[in-house]
Design an enzyme around this catalytic site. Sequence first.
Site, PDB file in Angstrom:
ATOM      1  N   ASP A  20       0.824  -1.215   0.000  1.00  0.00           N
ATOM      2  CA  ASP A  20       0.000   0.000   0.000  1.00  0.00           C
ATOM      3  C   ASP A  20       0.854   1.260   0.000  1.00  0.00           C
ATOM      4  OD1 ASP A  20      -2.280   1.523   0.062  1.00  0.00           O
ATOM      5  OD2 ASP A  20      -2.619   1.271   2.212  1.00  0.00           O
ATOM      6  N   ASN A  22       1.280   3.376  -2.941  1.00  0.00           N
ATOM      7  CA  ASN A  22       1.795   3.794  -4.252  1.00  0.00           C
ATOM      8  C   ASN A  22       1.261   5.168  -4.647  1.00  0.00           C
ATOM      9  OD1 ASN A  22       2.874   1.257  -4.341  1.00  0.00           O
ATOM     10  ND2 ASN A  22       1.488   0.447  -5.892  1.00  0.00           N
ATOM     11  N   TRP A  25       2.844   7.961  -2.551  1.00  0.00           N
ATOM     12  CA  TRP A  25       4.248   8.131  -2.946  1.00  0.00           C
ATOM     13  C   TRP A  25       4.334   9.033  -4.183  1.00  0.00           C
ATOM     14  CZ3 TRP A  25       7.159   7.113  -7.292  1.00  0.00           C
ATOM     15  CH2 TRP A  25       8.545   7.018  -7.131  1.00  0.00           C
ATOM     16  N   ASN A  68     -10.883  -2.676  -6.190  1.00  0.00           N
ATOM     17  CA  ASN A  68     -10.098  -1.726  -6.992  1.00  0.00           C
ATOM     18  C   ASN A  68     -10.747  -1.364  -8.334  1.00  0.00           C
ATOM     19  OD1 ASN A  68      -6.810  -2.955  -5.916  1.00  0.00           O
ATOM     20  ND2 ASN A  68      -8.043  -1.297  -5.101  1.00  0.00           N
ATOM     21  N   ARG A 191      -5.170  -1.667   8.487  1.00  0.00           N
ATOM     22  CA  ARG A 191      -6.396  -2.361   8.086  1.00  0.00           C
ATOM     23  C   ARG A 191      -6.039  -3.635   7.337  1.00  0.00           C
ATOM     24  NH1 ARG A 191      -7.599   2.728   6.457  1.00  0.00           N
ATOM     25  NH2 ARG A 191      -6.832   2.325   4.352  1.00  0.00           N
TER      26      ARG A 191
END
Length: 236
Positions: A20, A22, A25, A68, A191
């Site tokens: 997690d 990305n 960033w 997603n 989570r």
Amino acid sequence: MELEALDPRRIPAHVAIVMDGNGRWAQKRGLPRTEGHAAGEDALYDTVQGALELGITWLTVYAFSTENWRRPADEVRYLMYVNESVLTRRRDEFHAQGVRIRVVGRRDWRVPRRLLRRISETEEQTRRNRGMTLTVAFNYGGRAEIVDAVRALVEAGTPASKIDERAIRRHLYDPEMPDPDLVLRTSGEHRISNFLLWELAYSELVFSDVLWPDFRRGHLVEAIAEYQRRDRRFGG
Ligand code: FPP
């Protein structure tokens, strides 16, 4: 952190990772989110190399969740592209390293056909490898996996009295996959997000603040050091 800092007798057999951070960033650098996913590939590659050095036998990574699909179409398209491109570019190298690649999740109509083909080819090519199993959770949801297992049992005409924990386990996406010893999530989020719900009943959960594209094998070593400080009792 260096590999030598660990107790070699207590390396977890199965490590599962929620990769997690990305998007954040990329955002921090003023880049599109897709650049974060692209950078995430280097992190994955280094982590696989680290896992091989450590003698981890099962590594599972969450590449795309059933939720997603709700992301912007461009990002979904990019995630399909990056998964296909990673499989295409890395499979020979992973194969040479003895890595068996498996993909778990729903192979439904939403997944591009070319990617489905690439997945089957890669699984077939690496099927006999015994070094490490790299499982990619793709179009994967933990609840969906349990639903699919129960459906399979019902479709096979299993009587209710025969539906127990063992029966469900045998119908998970990969019945051979042992439960993860360690589940690691990066980016400071605490989570589970529908990852391996059935399998993580007794897993140690370790959280790292590092954003996934910055993650390297040294961070994996740190997570395992934390794991080795824990006392696992399995409810006993
Ligand atoms: C979560 O970050 C990451 C993903 C949804 C995708 C993970 C994919 C890769 C690392 C690409 C390479 C992997 C494989 C197996 C081919 P996020 O977008 O949720 O980040 P955010 O929480 O900062 O928005």
